[in-house]
Design an enzyme around this catalytic site. Structure first.
Site, PDB file in Angstrom:
ATOM      1  N   LYS A  15      20.073  41.660  -0.393  1.00 13.79           N
ATOM      2  CA  LYS A  15      18.971  41.266  -1.273  1.00 13.79           C
ATOM      3  C   LYS A  15      18.943  42.174  -2.490  1.00 13.79           C
ATOM      4  O   LYS A  15      19.352  43.328  -2.434  1.00 13.79           O
ATOM      5  CB  LYS A  15      17.624  41.386  -0.547  1.00 13.79           C
ATOM      6  CG  LYS A  15      17.465  40.452   0.649  1.00 13.79           C
ATOM      7  CD  LYS A  15      17.181  39.035   0.215  1.00 13.79           C
ATOM      8  CE  LYS A  15      16.848  38.167   1.418  1.00 13.79           C
ATOM      9  NZ  LYS A  15      16.602  36.777   1.038  1.00 13.79           N
ATOM     10  N   GLY A 129       2.400  30.764   1.589  1.00 16.99           N
ATOM     11  CA  GLY A 129       3.248  30.630   0.411  1.00 16.99           C
ATOM     12  C   GLY A 129       4.077  29.366   0.539  1.00 16.99           C
ATOM     13  O   GLY A 129       3.672  28.404   1.212  1.00 16.99           O
ATOM     14  N   ASN A 130       5.253  29.364  -0.059  1.00 17.49           N
ATOM     15  CA  ASN A 130       6.078  28.158  -0.052  1.00 17.49           C
ATOM     16  C   ASN A 130       6.414  27.703   1.367  1.00 17.49           C
ATOM     17  O   ASN A 130       6.206  26.545   1.723  1.00 17.49           O
ATOM     18  CB  ASN A 130       7.366  28.401  -0.838  1.00 17.49           C
ATOM     19  CG  ASN A 130       8.254  27.164  -0.882  1.00 17.49           C
ATOM     20  OD1 ASN A 130       7.918  26.171  -1.498  1.00 17.49           O
ATOM     21  ND2 ASN A 130       9.387  27.222  -0.205  1.00 17.49           N
ATOM     22  N   ALA A 131       6.917  28.618   2.187  1.00 20.21           N
ATOM     23  CA  ALA A 131       7.327  28.238   3.545  1.00 20.21           C
ATOM     24  C   ALA A 131       6.132  27.799   4.381  1.00 20.21           C
ATOM     25  O   ALA A 131       6.194  26.781   5.088  1.00 20.21           O
ATOM     26  CB  ALA A 131       8.056  29.393   4.221  1.00 20.21           C
ATOM     27  N   GLY A 132       5.043  28.555   4.313  1.00 23.34           N
ATOM     28  CA  GLY A 132       3.861  28.212   5.097  1.00 23.34           C
ATOM     29  C   GLY A 132       3.250  26.884   4.684  1.00 23.34           C
ATOM     30  O   GLY A 132       2.825  26.084   5.529  1.00 23.34           O
TER      31      GLY A 132
END
Length: 325
Positions: A15, A129-132
């Site tokens: 990362k 967020g996006n995933a949740g």
């Protein structure tokens, strides 16, 4: 590296990022920062060298700026140097919801193995967020689950009768948080983890399930959409208590898998339908899930250790075959 290995895609890496709060930056500042980052690391990037994928706060627009800056540096269009791009610039259909979708495929397979029916099963999601958000959107349609609790950095909401994901997402967009959503009870992030639900989805911070609270987790299945939400000490407690944990680098590998698909599509300039992306993601994730589960049963260990056994063995085999060890 282990995440790519466990789903058997030929990538690896690490990362990298910039320490900042993008919420405090203007669009112009964010663009200049994105381009400056590529100018600093561009010499180690390339379609045949290192292809970055999106992560925290790196939107399709950010990835587009990065791709364009690399193209400027190299003197030619290089759509394949970055994934997570907008569709108009070589992005892949199905990339936006890939992390959550892959996690839901894992939950589906776990439920089948455990003899559980997901229709009407309760799900709590820590992290919105996006995933949740995509897990909340897709969970009811793909699995028939009922979303009863969600939370973000400011707190959470709980409604035993079920939450409408679309309405909660719209509320968060207007107000900046799920807190205060009409018709739901307030709940802390800590208490959400300990709710009596069928499926718990940690989709936010690392280290939230610890030796201190693992014994109070009541979920039957934990699907780790976040990176590192469970500590090693908690893993053993959950395993002994019969909680089925789908480890992070398997459960949330849908994102990097579809990034790989995007890279493949860029390489030969032919793009797949959304249906094709979903089918190939489903095939890849399902195969990886059962490989890990079977290894766990064979070795009589918890799923995380089994996933590492699968992933490390694959990398070790490649290292041996190349003559490095």
């Amino acid at each position: 590296t282990w995440k790519c290995s466990v789903v058997d895609i030929p990538l690896g890496g690490a990362k990298g990022g910039v320490i900042c709060n993008p919420k405090e930056l203007s669009q112009g500042e964010l663009e200049r920062l994105s381009r400056a980052y590529v100018r600093q690391v561009g010499r180690i990037l390339g379609p045949e060298m290192d292809v970055p994928a999106p992560d925290v706060y790196t939107t399709p627009q950010v990835m587009a700026w990065m791709m364009d800056e690399y193209s400027v540096l190299s003197g030619q269009n290089q759509f394949g140097v970055i994934t997570g791009k907008p569709l108009a610039l070589g992005g892949s259909k199905g990339r936006e919801d890939a992390t959550a979708r892959g996690g839901l495929y894992c939950i589906r397979e776990a439920a089948r193995l455990l003899g559980c029916n997901t229709q009407g099963a309760t799900m709590a999601i820590q992290g919105f967020g996006n995933a949740g958000q995509w897990a909340a959107r897709l969970g009811p349609s793909l699995l028939g689950v009922k979303i009863v609790a969600v939370s973000d950095s400011r707190g959470g909401i709980y409604c035993p009768a079920g939450l409408d994901a679309g309405e909660v997402i719209a509320f968060k967009k207007r107000t900046g948080s799920v807190v205060g959503f009409p018709g739901a009870e307030p709940i802390s992030n800590e208490d959400l983890l300990e709710l009596k639900v069928d499926i718990l989805v940690p989709a936010a911070l690392e280290g939230v399930i610890t030796a201190g609270n693992a014994c109070r987790i009541q979920a039957k299945v934990i699907a780790e959409l976040a990176n590192g939400p469970t500590t090693p000490e908690a893993d053993q407690i959950l395993y002994e208590n019969g909680v089925y944990v789908i480890p992070d680098f398997l459960c949330n590998s849908g994102g990097v898998t579809v990034s790989y698909f995007e890279m493949v599509q860029n390489s030969y300039q032919r793009y797949w339908s959304e249906k094709t992306v979903h089918e190939r993601l489903n095939e890849r994730i399902t195969s990886a899930f059962h490989t890990v589960h079977d290894r766990a049963q064979t070795l009589n260990v918890h799923n995380r250790l089994a996933a590492y056994c699968v992933a490390v063995e694959r990398v070790a085999e490649a290292v041996r075959l190349r003559g490095w060890a």
